[in-house]
Design a protein around this motif. Structure first.
Motif: not given
Ligand SMILES: Nc1ncnc2c1ncn2[C@@H]1O[C@H](COP(=O)(O)OP(=O)(O)OP(=O)(O)O)[C@@H](O)[C@H]1O
Length: 608
Positions: A22-35, A228-234, A356-359
């Protein structure tokens, strides 16, 4: 013994543990991976993927159009009631019923599309992960400490969740975009300038106040949901991992029930399972907190958004400058623009679970792409023999186990490998098979066409028919029924001939010695040119062990044998000995190894 949860430090684990992934993830990185995952599916399955996506996203747009038409009919009902226009009310109600029926049909079709797309995405991703995980060398990681946690859960549950949340969210986003487009204009027209008194005494005019407020409220909602959701994802990434750990430990307790009961380890197993569950409970507290905060913020902002138009417009209705029905439309248009612009905030829990699933899939993907570079050079020899040169074998931690300057295992030779426990005998086999990367030197493998078989120390007997166990790793139809009957006789398990086609938990039904004999039968069926046996008869009594080596000599006379064993009894069945000791090896010819010795031994066994 009952170990309490605090003894084992559950609090500390949940409170301080940040998943490495989780440490090095950010929302845009996750979105890019989902794409990237999406693009992978579309490339693999474009004949179905493209039309299904177009239909599903189109269905989202149709959905918001149907919703708009339905709400307009309801507004017409209200306006008709206000002016007591019966035909207008009846026409509007009829229109509303038509749109209700159309909406129901639309939802049914949308669900069918969504389910079809979900299974197709899952099939593409599962197929790829299975190919790369089980189909390649990435499956075996010598460094277990650094191995990926619970890959099985990533393949099964995370891929499932990825499809589930993606298919929930993607059409919702398209519906939002369409809704925004459809209602924006309406709200823009209904929005009048709003004078706001400033504390300093002055007054400013907010142009298009309703519109501006809808967008501003949506931005506030999105930002708060993201915080709030960032913590929820983690926390969900943590939850997935500790749930998998709990399931794994329970599965292991079931698998080794006999050993646990005989060793009196039930209390410890219970404490271990309680500890696993305690981690889940500890994680649940902040998980609940963040889920509840997300929900509360979502509801608060949604409800506030629903009253803002009334607060701003009711003076116009009271002054007779606006119809009640139009106030309804303004309210709906405000809500639609707010929800459309802030759709990420209203769907943030789904988005967090999708992240979370994509990470977790991404970490598996990265881990499978990682190749541990090998210090050994593996090459094909031009003769049917194994030849090693300047071999230095090390542990994963880098400690030298032993070295071999030169060794050749030729066709038909029978080598006995000996050495103290932990000296590196099994690791020598790992090096010869090419799966051990730590060390240096050259291993030349027998020329093409030679078949090599390794039988490891712990037999692997997956559930299935006895024929499947015997033919492993070939399919069961690779051999004729007569072959199975013959090998079962050879390994002295004739009593199982009637069960050749029976599917059972053979690992539970067969004694360790019987399991070892079943594994030896694989070699008798496969007839390899080189057979490596790692203490493959260690559970057998001397008489049965002798019978097995006799059968190997008879059935596989040309096979080169390399046997790891601790017992002197096996010396007579081998022509050479490799002794691993003091970081080096001693090689000797075994003069006593004669065909006669095998036959004499065998005869003795039968006469006993
Ligand atoms: N997958 C692994 N990861 C890290 N270290 C390992 C791994 N497998 C073995 N080792 C280490 O390498 C060393 C040699 O192990 P190996 O299994 O080759 O010993 P062995 O001679 O076959 O022992 P035994 O006679 O007890 O079966 C041991 O210290 C062991 O802890």
């Amino acid at each position: 013994m009952t170990a309490s949860v605090s003894d084992i430090g559950a609090d500390a684990v949940v409170a301080t543990e940040c998943p490495p992934d989780f440490a090095h993830r950010n929302v845009w990185g996750d979105v890019a991976y989902m794409v990237r995952l999406l693009a992978f599916h579309v490339r693999r399955d474009w004949i179905f993927a493209v039309p299904l996506w177009v239909l599903l996203l189109g269905a989202g747009a149709v959905g918001s159009y149907l919703q708009l038409r339905y709400i307009r009919e309801l507004a017409n009902v209200t306006n008709g009631l206000v002016v007591s226009n019966r035909p207008a009310v009846v026409a509007a109600l009829t229109g509303a019923v038509v749109f209700i029926v159309l909406t129901a049909i639309h939802h049914g079709l949308q669900s069918a599309l969504a389910y079809t797309l979900r299974i197709r995405i899952r099939t593409a991703l599962t197929g790829e992960l299975l190919r790369r995980w089980l189909g390649g060398r990435g499956f075996y990681r010598p460094l277990q400490d650094h191995a990926l946690d619970h890959p099985e859960q990533r393949v099964q549950e995370d891929v499932y969740n990825f499809g589930l949340y993606l298919i929930q969210l993607a059409p919702a986003l398209v519906t939002s975009a369409t809704t925004f487009y459809l209602y924006s204009n309406q709200l823009w027209l209904l929005s009048s300038p709003l004078p706001v008194s400033m504390p300093s005494g002055g007054q400013i005019i907010i142009p298009r106040a309703l519109y501006v407020l809808a967008i501003a409220t949506a931005i506030v909602a999105t930002l708060s949901a993201h915080l709030i959701g960032r913590i929820y994802t983690r926390l969900d990434v943590v939850r997935q991992r500790i749930e998998a750990g709990f399931r794994h430990d329970l599965g292991q307790a079931r698998e080794f029930a006999e050993q646990i009961v005989l060793g009196g380890g039930q209390a410890l197993e219970e404490a271990r399972a309680r500890h696993d569950y305690a981690l889940i409970r500890r994680n649940w507290r902040p998980y609940t907190g963040s889920a509840a905060s997300l929900e509360a913020v979502r509801v608060l902002i949604t409800l506030l958004a629903s009253v803002i138009p009334t607060v701003l417009l009711f003076p116009l209705v009271l002054a007779g400058k606006m119809q009640v029905g139009d106030l309804t439309i303004a309210g709906v248009a405000f809500g639609a623009v707010f929800h459309a612009f802030g759709s990420i905030s209203t769907n943030y829990d789904g988005f967090a679970l999708l992240r979370s699933a994509s990470q977790r899939i991404q970490l598996m993907d990265e881990s499978l792409s990682y190749e541990q570079s090998s210090g050994f050079v593996h090459a094909a020899a031009d003769r049917p023999e194994f030849a090693v040169r300047d071999l230095e074998v090390r542990t994963a931690a880098g400690h030298k186990l032993f070295s071999i300057d030169k060794l050749t295992i030729g066709a038909g030779e029978r080598w006995l490998v000996r050495g103290m426990s932990g000296s590196g005998k099994s690791t020598f086999f790992r090096v010869m098979s090419g799966i051990w990367p730590f060390g240096s030197g050259t291993v030349e493998h027998p020329s093409q066409g030679s078949r090599v078989m390794f039988l490891p120390q712990k037999p692997y007997l997956p559930n299935g028919t006895l024929a499947e166990l015997l033919s492993y790793p070939s399919p069961s139809d690779a051999f004729a029924p007569a072959d199975y009957r013959a090998v079962l006789t050879d390994i002295r398990l004739e009593r199982l001939i009637g069960d050749i086609g029976a599917a059972r938990s053979w690992a539970k039904r067969l004694s360790p010695g019987e399991q070892q004999r079943v594994v030896l039968a694989r070699a008798l069926l496969q007839k390899p040119d080189f057979l490596f046996l790692d203490e493959a008869t260690s559970s057998l009594d001397p008489k049965t062990e002798a019978a097995m080596f006799d059968v190997l000599a008879r059935r596989l006379p040309d096979t080169s044998l390399v046997t790891i064993a601790h017992t002197d009894r096996l010396t007579r069945y081998h022509s050479h000995q490799l002794q691993i000791e003091n970081g080096g090896v001693t090689i000797a010819e075994l003069k006593g190894a004669a065909e006669g010795a095998l036959i004499n031994q065998s005869e003795r066994s039968h006469n006993d």
